[in-house]
Design a protein around this motif. Sequence first.
Motif, PDB file in Angstrom:
ATOM      1  N   MET A  53       0.858  -1.189   0.000  1.00 39.94           N
ATOM      2  CA  MET A  53       0.000   0.000   0.000  1.00 39.94           C
ATOM      3  C   MET A  53       0.892   1.237   0.000  1.00 39.94           C
ATOM      4  O   MET A  53       1.986   1.220   0.567  1.00 39.94           O
ATOM      5  N   ASP A  54       0.430   2.287  -0.650  1.00 36.36           N
ATOM      6  CA  ASP A  54       1.208   3.522  -0.651  1.00 36.36           C
ATOM      7  C   ASP A  54       0.850   4.359   0.582  1.00 36.36           C
ATOM      8  O   ASP A  54      -0.051   4.008   1.366  1.00 36.36           O
ATOM      9  N   LYS A  55       1.562   5.457   0.746  1.00 34.51           N
ATOM     10  CA  LYS A  55       1.384   6.281   1.941  1.00 34.51           C
ATOM     11  C   LYS A  55      -0.038   6.824   2.044  1.00 34.51           C
ATOM     12  O   LYS A  55      -0.630   6.853   3.134  1.00 34.51           O
ATOM     13  N   GLU A  56      -0.613   7.231   0.921  1.00 35.56           N
ATOM     14  CA  GLU A  56      -1.959   7.799   0.934  1.00 35.56           C
ATOM     15  C   GLU A  56      -2.982   6.781   1.421  1.00 35.56           C
ATOM     16  O   GLU A  56      -3.857   7.091   2.233  1.00 35.56           O
ATOM     17  N   GLU A  57      -2.879   5.547   0.909  1.00 34.03           N
ATOM     18  CA  GLU A  57      -3.809   4.500   1.342  1.00 34.03           C
ATOM     19  C   GLU A  57      -3.599   4.169   2.816  1.00 34.03           C
ATOM     20  O   GLU A  57      -4.567   3.964   3.561  1.00 34.03           O
ATOM     21  N   TYR A  58      -2.335   4.108   3.238  1.00 32.73           N
ATOM     22  CA  TYR A  58      -2.027   3.811   4.636  1.00 32.73           C
ATOM     23  C   TYR A  58      -2.680   4.839   5.557  1.00 32.73           C
ATOM     24  O   TYR A  58      -3.344   4.480   6.543  1.00 32.73           O
ATOM     25  N   ILE A  59      -2.515   6.116   5.241  1.00 29.46           N
ATOM     26  CA  ILE A  59      -3.077   7.179   6.072  1.00 29.46           C
ATOM     27  C   ILE A  59      -4.602   7.103   6.108  1.00 29.46           C
ATOM     28  O   ILE A  59      -5.230   7.292   7.155  1.00 29.46           O
ATOM     29  N   SER A  60      -5.197   6.756   4.962  1.00 27.07           N
ATOM     30  CA  SER A  60      -6.645   6.611   4.901  1.00 27.07           C
ATOM     31  C   SER A  60      -7.131   5.487   5.824  1.00 27.07           C
ATOM     32  O   SER A  60      -8.142   5.632   6.520  1.00 27.07           O
ATOM     33  N   ILE A  61      -6.394   4.377   5.850  1.00 23.47           N
ATOM     34  CA  ILE A  61      -6.779   3.249   6.707  1.00 23.47           C
ATOM     35  C   ILE A  61      -6.626   3.605   8.179  1.00 23.47           C
ATOM     36  O   ILE A  61      -7.484   3.259   9.015  1.00 23.47           O
ATOM     37  N   ILE A  62      -5.562   4.335   8.511  1.00 29.00           N
ATOM     38  CA  ILE A  62      -5.379   4.745   9.909  1.00 29.00           C
ATOM     39  C   ILE A  62      -6.559   5.596  10.369  1.00 29.00           C
ATOM     40  O   ILE A  62      -7.050   5.452  11.502  1.00 29.00           O
ATOM     41  N   GLN A  63      -7.028   6.471   9.500  1.00 25.33           N
ATOM     42  CA  GLN A  63      -8.188   7.300   9.851  1.00 25.33           C
ATOM     43  C   GLN A  63      -9.427   6.441  10.100  1.00 25.33           C
ATOM     44  O   GLN A  63     -10.204   6.691  11.026  1.00 25.33           O
TER      45      GLN A  63
ATOM     46  N   LEU B 131      -9.391   3.320  11.138  1.00 29.17           N
ATOM     47  CA  LEU B 131      -9.182   2.614  12.401  1.00 29.17           C
ATOM     48  C   LEU B 131      -9.473   3.528  13.591  1.00 29.17           C
ATOM     49  O   LEU B 131     -10.053   3.091  14.596  1.00 29.17           O
ATOM     50  N   LYS B 132      -9.115   4.789  13.481  1.00 30.27           N
ATOM     51  CA  LYS B 132      -9.400   5.741  14.552  1.00 30.27           C
ATOM     52  C   LYS B 132     -10.905   5.956  14.711  1.00 30.27           C
ATOM     53  O   LYS B 132     -11.407   6.170  15.828  1.00 30.27           O
ATOM     54  N   GLU B 133     -11.643   5.846  13.604  1.00 29.86           N
ATOM     55  CA  GLU B 133     -13.100   5.929  13.682  1.00 29.86           C
ATOM     56  C   GLU B 133     -13.670   4.732  14.443  1.00 29.86           C
ATOM     57  O   GLU B 133     -14.617   4.861  15.220  1.00 29.86           O
ATOM     58  N   HIS B 134     -13.081   3.551  14.206  1.00 28.48           N
ATOM     59  CA  HIS B 134     -13.499   2.361  14.967  1.00 28.48           C
ATOM     60  C   HIS B 134     -13.253   2.571  16.457  1.00 28.48           C
ATOM     61  O   HIS B 134     -14.083   2.180  17.298  1.00 28.48           O
ATOM     62  N   ILE B 135     -12.117   3.159  16.778  1.00 30.44           N
ATOM     63  CA  ILE B 135     -11.782   3.406  18.185  1.00 30.44           C
ATOM     64  C   ILE B 135     -12.768   4.410  18.793  1.00 30.44           C
ATOM     65  O   ILE B 135     -13.256   4.215  19.915  1.00 30.44           O
ATOM     66  N   LEU B 136     -13.085   5.455  18.045  1.00 23.38           N
ATOM     67  CA  LEU B 136     -14.026   6.469  18.516  1.00 23.38           C
ATOM     68  C   LEU B 136     -15.407   5.866  18.785  1.00 23.38           C
ATOM     69  O   LEU B 136     -16.094   6.247  19.738  1.00 23.38           O
ATOM     70  N   ARG B 137     -15.805   4.904  17.948  1.00 24.11           N
ATOM     71  CA  ARG B 137     -17.109   4.246  18.122  1.00 24.11           C
ATOM     72  C   ARG B 137     -17.098   3.246  19.279  1.00 24.11           C
ATOM     73  O   ARG B 137     -18.138   2.708  19.643  1.00 24.11           O
TER      74      ARG B 137
ATOM     75  N   TYR C  32      -9.841  -0.357  21.560  1.00 24.94           N
ATOM     76  CA  TYR C  32      -9.093   0.687  22.247  1.00 24.94           C
ATOM     77  C   TYR C  32      -7.761   0.952  21.553  1.00 24.94           C
ATOM     78  O   TYR C  32      -7.249   2.062  21.554  1.00 24.94           O
ATOM     79  N   GLU C  33      -7.203  -0.106  21.013  1.00 30.71           N
ATOM     80  CA  GLU C  33      -5.894  -0.036  20.361  1.00 30.71           C
ATOM     81  C   GLU C  33      -5.814  -1.180  19.358  1.00 30.71           C
ATOM     82  O   GLU C  33      -6.354  -2.263  19.595  1.00 30.71           O
ATOM     83  N   ILE C  34      -5.131  -0.943  18.242  1.00 29.54           N
ATOM     84  CA  ILE C  34      -4.993  -1.984  17.237  1.00 29.54           C
ATOM     85  C   ILE C  34      -3.612  -1.908  16.606  1.00 29.54           C
ATOM     86  O   ILE C  34      -3.125  -0.826  16.275  1.00 29.54           O
ATOM     87  N   ASN C  35      -2.964  -3.068  16.474  1.00 26.94           N
ATOM     88  CA  ASN C  35      -1.674  -3.125  15.805  1.00 26.94           C
ATOM     89  C   ASN C  35      -1.921  -3.345  14.316  1.00 26.94           C
ATOM     90  O   ASN C  35      -2.460  -4.378  13.915  1.00 26.94           O
ATOM     91  N   PHE C  36      -1.539  -2.375  13.521  1.00 26.18           N
ATOM     92  CA  PHE C  36      -1.783  -2.440  12.076  1.00 26.18           C
ATOM     93  C   PHE C  36      -0.448  -2.552  11.343  1.00 26.18           C
ATOM     94  O   PHE C  36       0.477  -1.776  11.585  1.00 26.18           O
TER      95      PHE C  36
END
Length: 437
Positions: free
Chosen positions: A168-178, A180-186, A190-194
């Motif tokens: 995956m490129d940097k743009e896709e990686y950053i999109s996935i992190i966002q 995952l943070k939405e999952h955490i917010l919901r 609490y934490e996920i190793n990606f």
Amino acid sequence: MNQATSTNCIFSVTNFTQVKDKVLNWANRFSTFCFLDNHQYQSQLHSVECVLAAGVVDFVKSAAGNAVGSLEQFIENSSNQHIETGWLFGHLGYDLKNEIEDVYSSHNDRIQFPDLFFFKPQVVIRFDKRKLIIESKADNEEKIFHEIFEMGESKQVVSTPVIIQNKMDKEEYISIIQKLKEHILRGDCYEINFCQEFFVDNVRIDPLIVYKNLSNISPNPFSALYKLDDKYLICASPERFLKKQGNKILSQPIKGTSKRMTDRSRDDECKKNLLLSSKDRSENVMVVDLIRNDLSKVCREGTVKVNELFGVYSFPQVHQMISTISGELKEDVSFSKIIKATFPMGSMTGAPKKKVLELIEKYEKTKRGIFSGAVGYIDPEGDFDFNVVIRSIMYNETNQYLSFQTGSGITYYSDAEKEWEECLLKAEAIRKVLGAE
């Protein structure tokens, strides 16, 4: 396990680096071997400084389903037999999660280590200070010793620089992190190793040379060179998964990473910043709580404790935040019960464990396989020590595919750009060894 009927001979040696080189050259004649080296990190509570297991007398190999049960049966059978050395060596693949937590894996795996493999070796060679201890029921220790010292030195070869690709490129990686943070917010987790995969297609390497070069650059306390037919694991791990000694068990998860600096004052500042980082401390304590909960399933009530919280240790490439959790095992707790209670390790999953396993499967692009699993041994007394397979190169000699994965713990406060940089930092030594362009 009972002490097996076997013989061993002790030989005095002087140049350990040279001896290790010769031992590995000798071991590579076997289709299967496992070499574990702590690079003399005495503070990491090692029972065995450096050990090689070579050749297969018997083995258990299984896909996830009833793999852990098959291993337990193999251990029980071994305890009732006169086995050549009394030791078992092998690995637990990450996808054993499928039988432990009732989840699944659907991604491609081009390295193809089995989910579980353990073997009874023909020969065990241990390094202890200035001694080489060779153990074999074949009563040919003298012959083995002379064979080892007749081996020539490894020849350094000039390797062609490789072109490493990302899944995956940097743009896709950053999109996935966002996401995952939405999952955490919901409140999903609490934490996920990606993790993400880097790979090289159509490549030929000399695994022994690559391992030796990686060890020179990054000599970490849970290093391993593991060969299983045409598959190699070249590992420079700094992390322990589980160690059992008698009725004591301990785990040493890593959460928190910062870069080393050549300037002493700047390096000390990086170390201090890691220790004081609220993000890294939060990440670390969540994993500690998860492992305390895991160990409590197999330990006597009231015995699970945190021996050290937020310890910062320095390795050649990075500073790491390491905590130590221990406990006293209940009576008659089997190996399989311990593994089912603790695997996959919290530092490579997150919390709550089952939910993050599902999210990892959803968002990662590659089957982890042996990566973020564990490699180690069970000794003749039933004690064991296993690493966490990180900072590692996986190589399939037949299909000429090379892979390595890196990841980080994601919390709601994670900065996606910094997490991307952390993944690249963890890959730095491997890229250097491969001569990456």
